[in-house]
Scaffold this motif. Sequence first.
Motif, PDB file in Angstrom:
ATOM      1  N   TRP A 209      24.190  43.133  49.649  1.00 26.47           N
ATOM      2  CA  TRP A 209      25.264  43.104  50.643  1.00 26.47           C
ATOM      3  C   TRP A 209      26.628  43.303  49.990  1.00 26.47           C
ATOM      4  N   VAL A 210      26.698  43.114  48.692  1.00 28.36           N
ATOM      5  CA  VAL A 210      27.937  43.368  47.956  1.00 28.36           C
ATOM      6  C   VAL A 210      28.005  44.809  47.467  1.00 28.36           C
ATOM      7  N   LEU A 211      26.902  45.273  46.887  1.00 26.27           N
ATOM      8  CA  LEU A 211      26.908  46.564  46.196  1.00 26.27           C
ATOM      9  C   LEU A 211      26.528  47.754  47.075  1.00 26.27           C
ATOM     10  N   LEU A 212      25.768  47.514  48.140  1.00 25.23           N
ATOM     11  CA  LEU A 212      25.321  48.618  48.994  1.00 25.23           C
ATOM     12  C   LEU A 212      26.078  48.671  50.319  1.00 25.23           C
ATOM     13  N   THR A 213      27.148  47.933  50.387  1.00 24.65           N
ATOM     14  CA  THR A 213      28.071  48.019  51.530  1.00 24.65           C
ATOM     15  C   THR A 213      29.442  48.400  50.967  1.00 24.65           C
ATOM     16  N   THR A 214      30.456  48.264  51.788  1.00 25.48           N
ATOM     17  CA  THR A 214      31.811  48.596  51.332  1.00 25.48           C
ATOM     18  C   THR A 214      32.511  47.412  50.662  1.00 25.48           C
ATOM     19  N   ILE A 215      31.812  46.291  50.489  1.00 30.75           N
ATOM     20  CA  ILE A 215      32.466  45.086  49.984  1.00 30.75           C
ATOM     21  C   ILE A 215      33.004  45.272  48.568  1.00 30.75           C
ATOM     22  N   SER A 216      32.145  45.663  47.623  1.00 35.20           N
ATOM     23  CA  SER A 216      32.602  45.768  46.234  1.00 35.20           C
ATOM     24  C   SER A 216      33.645  46.860  46.072  1.00 35.20           C
ATOM     25  N   ASP A 217      33.389  48.029  46.649  1.00 35.98           N
ATOM     26  CA  ASP A 217      34.376  49.107  46.566  1.00 35.98           C
ATOM     27  C   ASP A 217      35.681  48.714  47.250  1.00 35.98           C
ATOM     28  N   GLY A 218      35.580  48.039  48.383  1.00 37.41           N
ATOM     29  CA  GLY A 218      36.767  47.626  49.113  1.00 37.41           C
ATOM     30  C   GLY A 218      37.615  46.653  48.309  1.00 37.41           C
ATOM     31  N   LEU A 219      36.958  45.691  47.640  1.00 36.94           N
ATOM     32  CA  LEU A 219      37.693  44.729  46.813  1.00 36.94           C
ATOM     33  C   LEU A 219      38.342  45.421  45.619  1.00 36.94           C
ATOM     34  N   ILE A 220      37.599  46.348  45.024  1.00 36.26           N
ATOM     35  CA  ILE A 220      38.154  47.094  43.889  1.00 36.26           C
ATOM     36  C   ILE A 220      39.374  47.898  44.326  1.00 36.26           C
ATOM     37  N   ASN A 221      39.264  48.588  45.454  1.00 34.44           N
ATOM     38  CA  ASN A 221      40.388  49.384  45.961  1.00 34.44           C
ATOM     39  C   ASN A 221      41.592  48.503  46.292  1.00 34.44           C
ATOM     40  N   LEU A 222      41.308  47.332  46.859  1.00 30.39           N
ATOM     41  CA  LEU A 222      42.385  46.421  47.234  1.00 30.39           C
ATOM     42  C   LEU A 222      43.139  45.933  45.995  1.00 30.39           C
ATOM     43  N   LEU A 223      42.394  45.499  44.993  1.00 27.47           N
ATOM     44  CA  LEU A 223      43.032  45.012  43.768  1.00 27.47           C
ATOM     45  C   LEU A 223      43.714  46.142  43.008  1.00 27.47           C
ATOM     46  N   ASP A 224      43.090  47.323  43.035  1.00 26.50           N
ATOM     47  CA  ASP A 224      43.687  48.479  42.371  1.00 26.50           C
ATOM     48  C   ASP A 224      45.042  48.812  42.974  1.00 26.50           C
ATOM     49  N   ARG A 225      45.162  48.585  44.261  1.00 22.32           N
ATOM     50  CA  ARG A 225      46.409  48.900  44.962  1.00 22.32           C
ATOM     51  C   ARG A 225      47.502  47.880  44.687  1.00 22.32           C
ATOM     52  N   TYR A 226      47.133  46.607  44.543  1.00 20.19           N
ATOM     53  CA  TYR A 226      48.160  45.576  44.485  1.00 20.19           C
ATOM     54  C   TYR A 226      48.363  44.943  43.105  1.00 20.19           C
ATOM     55  N   LEU A 227      47.388  45.039  42.205  1.00 18.88           N
ATOM     56  CA  LEU A 227      47.591  44.475  40.879  1.00 18.88           C
ATOM     57  C   LEU A 227      48.583  45.329  40.095  1.00 18.88           C
ATOM     58  N   PRO A 228      49.465  44.714  39.331  1.00 20.68           N
ATOM     59  CA  PRO A 228      50.441  45.474  38.559  1.00 20.68           C
ATOM     60  C   PRO A 228      49.766  46.211  37.390  1.00 20.68           C
ATOM     61  N   GLY A 229      50.441  47.217  36.875  1.00 19.18           N
ATOM     62  CA  GLY A 229      49.909  47.970  35.745  1.00 19.18           C
ATOM     63  C   GLY A 229      50.460  49.389  35.744  1.00 19.18           C
ATOM     64  N   LYS A 230      50.527  49.972  34.546  1.00 22.47           N
ATOM     65  CA  LYS A 230      51.133  51.304  34.460  1.00 22.47           C
ATOM     66  C   LYS A 230      50.288  52.402  35.087  1.00 22.47           C
ATOM     67  N   ASN A 231      48.991  52.127  35.269  1.00 19.77           N
ATOM     68  CA  ASN A 231      48.109  53.125  35.876  1.00 19.77           C
ATOM     69  C   ASN A 231      47.796  52.814  37.336  1.00 19.77           C
ATOM     70  N   LYS A 232      48.645  51.979  37.926  1.00 20.63           N
ATOM     71  CA  LYS A 232      48.501  51.616  39.335  1.00 20.63           C
ATOM     72  C   LYS A 232      48.665  52.869  40.200  1.00 20.63           C
ATOM     73  N   PRO A 233      47.757  53.080  41.166  1.00 16.80           N
ATOM     74  CA  PRO A 233      47.861  54.279  42.011  1.00 16.80           C
ATOM     75  C   PRO A 233      49.121  54.270  42.853  1.00 16.80           C
ATOM     76  N   ILE A 234      49.661  55.443  43.109  1.00 12.82           N
ATOM     77  CA  ILE A 234      50.860  55.582  43.913  1.00 12.82           C
ATOM     78  C   ILE A 234      50.457  55.884  45.352  1.00 12.82           C
ATOM     79  N   HIS A 235      50.939  55.074  46.293  1.00 11.75           N
ATOM     80  CA  HIS A 235      50.604  55.276  47.715  1.00 11.75           C
ATOM     81  C   HIS A 235      51.862  55.633  48.484  1.00 11.75           C
TER      82      HIS A 235
END
Length: 235
Positions: A209-235
């Motif tokens: 339910w974590v890996l075969l749904t959108t849960i893990s990818d969704g959490l990764i995308n969420l943290l990727d968007r809001y966690l600081p860092g020089k390689n943070k994606p630009i939205h």
Amino acid sequence: MNTIRFTPILVLNALGLALFFSWFLPEGHGFWFALDSGVFHFFNRELVKSHAFLVFVAVTNNRVFDAISLLAMGSLFFCYWRKESATGRRRSVIMGIVMLFCAIIINQLGHLIPESHVSPTLYFTDIHRVSELLHFPTKDASKDSFPGDHGLMLLIFTGFMLRYFGKKAFVIAVIIFLIFIMPRMMIGAHWFTDIFVGSLSVALVCLPWVLLTTISDGLINLLDRYLPGKNKPIH
């Protein structure tokens, strides 16, 4: 992954539930208890037959050996992390954070199972305990060994390796799982079924339910968007 793969999720859930209830429902746990007892007594007899084996079991159940298991998992993760681009490395680290978070949640869910028992070293009498045979800091007993926490964490790591790094990483992770879970059974701190029924059934029910749904990818995308860092994606 943008879709929920219900068929493999339900198949894996069914396997996990069937495995658990094959152990939970029979009186005295049915054939599983005979297997548990056989595995424990086989290794327990070896403790007094070979001093080298006794020392090996004691050392591999010392807290330092737990650090070695973390090093093994970290080394596998690093091998794949270093192949990534800068943005890929950022996402891999975030995946590791998500994996740790999910491991904590799944482990807590596992302890909601209405079943607990002591380790075989506390259940059986007239047996050998490493802590009594050798003056060395080691863990040879547990008052609540089901499901096996250590085994569950290793299985969650294995699942994430398969999902994000592929089959080769999965095979290596399975080897790491087997290497680092065996000492727990050899010393008698866990029953065979603590790992291969308890830990495995929880992983089969929860992890899909974590890996075969959108849960893990969704959490990764969420943290990727809001966690600081020089390689943070630009939205």
